[in-house]
Design a protein around this motif. Structure first.
Motif, PDB file in Angstrom:
ATOM      1  N   UNK A  55      29.480 -29.576 111.707  1.00 35.82           N
ATOM      2  CA  UNK A  55      30.164 -29.111 112.905  1.00 35.82           C
ATOM      3  C   UNK A  55      29.673 -29.870 114.134  1.00 35.82           C
ATOM      4  N   UNK A  56      28.352 -29.959 114.274  1.00 35.07           N
ATOM      5  CA  UNK A  56      27.797 -30.699 115.421  1.00 35.07           C
ATOM      6  C   UNK A  56      28.237 -32.164 115.386  1.00 35.07           C
ATOM      7  N   UNK A  57      28.148 -32.786 114.206  1.00 34.65           N
ATOM      8  CA  UNK A  57      28.509 -34.206 114.087  1.00 34.65           C
ATOM      9  C   UNK A  57      29.956 -34.431 114.506  1.00 34.65           C
ATOM     10  N   UNK A  58      30.837 -33.512 114.124  1.00 34.15           N
ATOM     11  CA  UNK A  58      32.250 -33.742 114.427  1.00 34.15           C
ATOM     12  C   UNK A  58      32.521 -33.588 115.936  1.00 34.15           C
ATOM     13  N   UNK A  59      31.829 -32.649 116.571  1.00 36.33           N
ATOM     14  CA  UNK A  59      32.010 -32.510 118.023  1.00 36.33           C
ATOM     15  C   UNK A  59      31.392 -33.689 118.775  1.00 36.33           C
ATOM     16  N   UNK A  60      30.255 -34.177 118.282  1.00 32.37           N
ATOM     17  CA  UNK A  60      29.622 -35.337 118.929  1.00 32.37           C
ATOM     18  C   UNK A  60      30.519 -36.567 118.816  1.00 32.37           C
ATOM     19  N   UNK A  61      31.126 -36.714 117.638  1.00 35.81           N
ATOM     20  CA  UNK A  61      32.007 -37.869 117.428  1.00 35.81           C
ATOM     21  C   UNK A  61      33.199 -37.808 118.393  1.00 35.81           C
ATOM     22  N   UNK A 106      24.189 -24.960 115.409  1.00 39.79           N
ATOM     23  CA  UNK A 106      25.392 -25.434 114.731  1.00 39.79           C
ATOM     24  C   UNK A 106      25.005 -26.051 113.390  1.00 39.79           C
ATOM     25  N   UNK A 107      25.954 -26.129 112.486  1.00 40.81           N
ATOM     26  CA  UNK A 107      25.698 -26.841 111.232  1.00 40.81           C
ATOM     27  C   UNK A 107      25.762 -28.349 111.505  1.00 40.81           C
ATOM     28  N   UNK A 108      25.167 -29.135 110.615  1.00 47.44           N
ATOM     29  CA  UNK A 108      25.212 -30.595 110.738  1.00 47.44           C
ATOM     30  C   UNK A 108      26.648 -31.102 110.898  1.00 47.44           C
ATOM     31  N   UNK A 153      18.665 -33.304 115.920  1.00 49.04           N
ATOM     32  CA  UNK A 153      18.088 -32.040 115.467  1.00 49.04           C
ATOM     33  C   UNK A 153      17.807 -31.061 116.603  1.00 49.04           C
ATOM     34  N   UNK A 154      17.439 -31.602 117.752  1.00 51.36           N
ATOM     35  CA  UNK A 154      17.214 -30.728 118.906  1.00 51.36           C
ATOM     36  C   UNK A 154      18.530 -30.050 119.302  1.00 51.36           C
ATOM     37  N   UNK A 155      19.590 -30.849 119.339  1.00 55.31           N
ATOM     38  CA  UNK A 155      20.906 -30.283 119.668  1.00 55.31           C
ATOM     39  C   UNK A 155      21.286 -29.218 118.648  1.00 55.31           C
ATOM     40  N   UNK A 156      21.057 -29.539 117.400  1.00 60.44           N
ATOM     41  CA  UNK A 156      21.418 -28.619 116.312  1.00 60.44           C
ATOM     42  C   UNK A 156      20.681 -27.283 116.456  1.00 60.44           C
ATOM     43  N   UNK A 157      19.376 -27.379 116.733  1.00 62.95           N
ATOM     44  CA  UNK A 157      18.583 -26.157 116.884  1.00 62.95           C
ATOM     45  C   UNK A 157      18.981 -25.381 118.141  1.00 62.95           C
ATOM     46  N   UNK A 158      19.163 -26.107 119.222  1.00 64.54           N
ATOM     47  CA  UNK A 158      19.494 -25.433 120.484  1.00 64.54           C
ATOM     48  C   UNK A 158      20.823 -24.707 120.372  1.00 64.54           C
TER      49      UNK A 158
END
Lengths: 102, 102
Positions: free
Chosen positions: B45-51, B41-43, B33-38
């Motif tokens: 989108x962020x999840x796919x880049x993290x993966x 990004x949408x959940x 959530x910190x990454x998302x807020x900073x």
């Protein structure tokens, strides 16, 4: 953080597009084969990146005949030069921010 | 030209991934959530880049319970730090090359 990330331009994200714009910032006009050789890209890959940059109006395309051979040349539009400079500024900001944290 | 372009790492090309790695270079561990807020990004989108970064072994994932709530935290692997620094060096080279031509 968010601030300078916002100025990173999706149109220039890929290595190929960074390369294309870098070439077009120096050379007034460049033909397809020179770009292809300089950047070591396949025809299809280069063509698709050029098309995307053309659609964003960051570059212009000129088609002419040299003798009987058709030749396509590309040059950066003023908007493209401006946008690419802003993109490089944003990347520089990102680098500086990362270096400060070392 | 080709030389420094080769060191531009496709894994870090997108703005989102530049942002994720920039955060992880400073913070030892960051939760989703910190990454998302900073990075705003949408959940998905962020999840796919993290993966993608996890698959490249540039970051590691830790799952734990905080009370009864599951929490996922991310941190950069040593290889990720190394690779991101090389990427930033290559971008710096690209910027310098463009500036010299002004």
């Amino acid at each position: 953080m968010k601030n300078y990330l916002e100025n990173i331009n999706k149109a220039f994200e890929s290595r190929a597009r960074l390369g294309i714009m870098s070439v077009l910032m120096v050379e007034e006009k460049v033909d397809f084969n020179t770009l292809k050789d300089t950047l070591q890209l396949t025809d299809g890959n280069l063509a698709s990146h050029l098309r995307a940059l053309e659609e964003a109006e960051y570059l212009r395309v000129e088609k002419q005949f040299v003798g009987r051979k058709p030749q396509t040349t590309y040059y950066a539009s003023p908007a493209g030069r401006e946008a690419f400079k802003s993109h490089l500024d944003a990347l520089e900001q990102l680098i500086l921010n990362n270096r400060q944290k070392d």
